[in-house]
Design an enzyme around this catalytic site. Structure first.
Site, short mmCIF file in Angstrom:
data_model
loop_
_atom_site.label_atom_id
_atom_site.label_comp_id
_atom_site.label_asym_id
_atom_site.label_seq_id
_atom_site.Cartn_x
_atom_site.Cartn_y
_atom_site.Cartn_z
N GLY A 13 0.83 -1.21 0.00
CA GLY A 13 0.00 0.00 0.00
C GLY A 13 0.86 1.25 0.00
N GLY B 295 1.62 3.29 -2.34
CA GLY B 295 1.34 4.31 -3.35
C GLY B 295 0.65 5.54 -2.79
N VAL C 83 -2.54 -7.49 -2.26
CA VAL C 83 -2.07 -8.37 -1.17
C VAL C 83 -3.05 -9.50 -0.88
CG1 VAL C 83 -0.63 -6.59 -0.11
CG2 VAL C 83 -2.99 -6.90 0.69
N SER D 239 -4.84 -0.61 13.70
CA SER D 239 -5.70 0.57 13.84
C SER D 239 -6.14 0.70 15.29
CB SER D 239 -6.93 0.44 12.95
OG SER D 239 -7.85 1.48 13.26
N TYR E 218 -13.97 -4.00 9.83
CA TYR E 218 -12.63 -3.41 9.79
C TYR E 218 -11.91 -3.59 11.14
CZ TYR E 218 -9.12 0.35 9.68
OH TYR E 218 -7.95 1.07 9.77
N ALA E 219 -12.61 -3.25 12.22
CA ALA E 219 -11.97 -3.36 13.54
C ALA E 219 -11.63 -4.81 13.86
CB ALA E 219 -12.89 -2.77 14.61
N LYS F 98 -8.47 -5.70 12.00
CA LYS F 98 -7.27 -5.08 12.59
C LYS F 98 -6.94 -5.68 13.96
CE LYS F 98 -6.21 -2.06 9.32
NZ LYS F 98 -4.89 -2.05 8.65
P1 NAP Z 1 -4.66 5.18 1.89
O1 NAP Z 1 -4.15 6.55 1.67
O2 NAP Z 1 -5.93 4.74 1.23
O3 NAP Z 1 -3.53 4.14 1.52
C1 NAP Z 1 -3.78 2.77 1.47
C2 NAP Z 1 -3.09 2.22 0.24
O4 NAP Z 1 -3.29 0.80 0.24
C3 NAP Z 1 -3.68 2.76 -1.05
O5 NAP Z 1 -2.66 3.14 -1.94
C4 NAP Z 1 -4.46 1.58 -1.58
O6 NAP Z 1 -4.51 1.52 -2.99
C5 NAP Z 1 -3.65 0.43 -1.07
N1 NAP Z 1 -4.39 -0.81 -1.08
C6 NAP Z 1 -5.71 -0.99 -0.81
N2 NAP Z 1 -6.02 -2.28 -0.98
C7 NAP Z 1 -4.90 -2.91 -1.37
C8 NAP Z 1 -4.60 -4.25 -1.73
N3 NAP Z 1 -5.55 -5.21 -1.73
N4 NAP Z 1 -3.35 -4.57 -2.09
C9 NAP Z 1 -2.40 -3.60 -2.12
N5 NAP Z 1 -2.62 -2.33 -1.84
C10 NAP Z 1 -3.86 -1.98 -1.45
O7 NAP Z 1 -4.87 4.88 3.45
P2 NAP Z 1 -4.03 5.30 4.75
O8 NAP Z 1 -4.91 6.17 5.55
O9 NAP Z 1 -2.65 5.74 4.39
O10 NAP Z 1 -3.99 3.89 5.49
C11 NAP Z 1 -2.86 3.06 5.51
C12 NAP Z 1 -3.05 2.01 6.58
O11 NAP Z 1 -3.23 2.64 7.86
C13 NAP Z 1 -4.29 1.16 6.36
O12 NAP Z 1 -4.02 -0.20 6.71
C14 NAP Z 1 -5.30 1.75 7.31
O13 NAP Z 1 -6.29 0.82 7.73
C15 NAP Z 1 -4.39 2.16 8.47
N6 NAP Z 1 -4.97 3.20 9.33
C16 NAP Z 1 -5.09 4.49 8.89
C17 NAP Z 1 -5.63 5.45 9.74
C18 NAP Z 1 -5.77 6.89 9.35
O14 NAP Z 1 -6.21 7.69 10.20
N7 NAP Z 1 -5.41 7.29 8.14
C19 NAP Z 1 -6.07 5.09 11.02
C20 NAP Z 1 -5.95 3.77 11.42
C21 NAP Z 1 -5.38 2.83 10.57
P3 NAP Z 1 -5.73 2.19 -3.81
O15 NAP Z 1 -5.70 3.64 -3.43
O16 NAP Z 1 -5.41 1.90 -5.22
O17 NAP Z 1 -6.97 1.51 -3.31
#
Ligand code: NAP
Length: 257
Positions: free
Chosen positions: A17, A19, A68, A146, A159-160, A163
């Site tokens: 992830g 990107g 993944v 998370s 989701y929870a 995680k």
């Molecule tokens: P994000 O900006 O959406 O980044 C997630 C990345 O993972 C995106 O590039 C997405 O690609 C990619 N992805 C999704 N499904 C995938 C798959 N099957 N295989 C490979 N790549 C995949 O989200 P983020 O906020 O940075 O979150 C990153 C992680 O932190 C996640 O696991 C999320 O649950 C966790 N998290 C975030 C927060 C927060 O406040 N931001 C809080 C708690 C936990 P596409 O864009 O192409 O779908």
């Protein structure tokens, strides 16, 4: 005095992830510390864009399109990384999806996909990369979970649960792989400013909105992807070798327990 190097020898990292959002920041940070980074993302173009940013800054990286939740593709990508950058001994499982849906409306399809990406995807990436770490007798795995798994979140039961599974996986894998020189830790973020979080806020899923959340966060600000990246980079260093099986809260004090 010269700074302590992150690693005594060259290291290759896989960041899933990578990107976007947190994964992108982690990829850039690990590269800045000197690792060669394989950026994986569902969206191959965004993976390549992160890799290009690393190369522009003088680092080494490749970007690969990897879902993944697709185990054969994960195995293939591990082989590509080994051939192009050398065996991966750092793995950051960051890829995740985080839909908001009422409990009674969560379809079997949605439940299965959330578990497949967030939990089974993390399991499979660990299992696919671990043999190279075992051969090296050194490895660092950081799983991004998370705070929803710690304190719960309405509209995110699936989701929870996924995680929370990542936290249990992390603790158990740390016990099993510790004797082989591999540490396994998890960072459960809370309220980090990324495209996904902003999208959720715009749809009204974050309740009172960003300003109200900031008011109840002890450090009085939102998290930034770099906050997670710096903790992750520390856990990946040689000097973090005595930290394993831990849930490392990087959340401005939103969950203190
Ligand atoms: P994000 O900006 O959406 O980044 C997630 C990345 O993972 C995106 O590039 C997405 O690609 C990619 N992805 C999704 N499904 C995938 C798959 N099957 N295989 C490979 N790549 C995949 O989200 P983020 O906020 O940075 O979150 C990153 C992680 O932190 C996640 O696991 C999320 O649950 C966790 N998290 C975030 C927060 C927060 O406040 N931001 C809080 C708690 C936990 P596409 O864009 O192409 O779908």
């Amino acid at each position: 005095m010269s700074p302590v190097p992150a690693w005594s020898e060259s290291r290759t990292a896989v960041v899933t992830g990578g990107g976007s959002g947190i994964g992108r920041a982690i990829s850039l940070r690990l590269a800045a510390e000197g690792a060669a980074v394989a950026v994986w993302d569902l969206d191959a173009d965004s993976a390549r864009a992160t890799a290009a940013a690393i190369e522009d800054a003088g680092g080494g990286a490749i970007g690969l399109g990897v879902d993944v939740a697709d185990r054969p593709r994960v195995d293939e990508a591990v082989a590509e990384v080994r051939a192009q950058l050398g065996p991966a001994t750092i793995l950051v499982n960051n890829a995740g999806i985080s839909p908001f849906e009422r409990f009674l409306s969560i379809s079997r399809e949605s439940l299965v996909r959330v578990l497949a990406v967030n939990l089974v995807g993390t399991f499979d990436c660990c299992q696919a990369v671990a043999p190279d770490m075992i051969d090296a007798r050194w490895g660092r795995i950081v799983n991004i979970s998370s705070s929803s798994a710690q304190v719960g979140n309405a509209l995110q039961v699936h989701y929870a649960a996924s995680k929370a599974g990542v936290i249990g996986l992390t603790r158990s894998l740390a016990r099993e792989l510790g004797p082989k020189g591999i540490t396994v830790n998890t960072i459960p973020p809370s309220f980090v400013d990324t495209p996904t979080l902003r999208g959720s806020a715009e749809k009204g899923f974050l309740g009172p909105g960003a300003e109200e959340h900031v008011k109840t966060t002890p450090v009085r600000r939102m998290g930034q992807p770099e906050d997670i990246a710096s903790a992750c980079a520390y856990l990946a260093r040689d000097e973090a070798g005595f930290i394993t099986g831990q849930v490392v809260g990087v959340n401005g004090g939103r969950t203190i327990c």
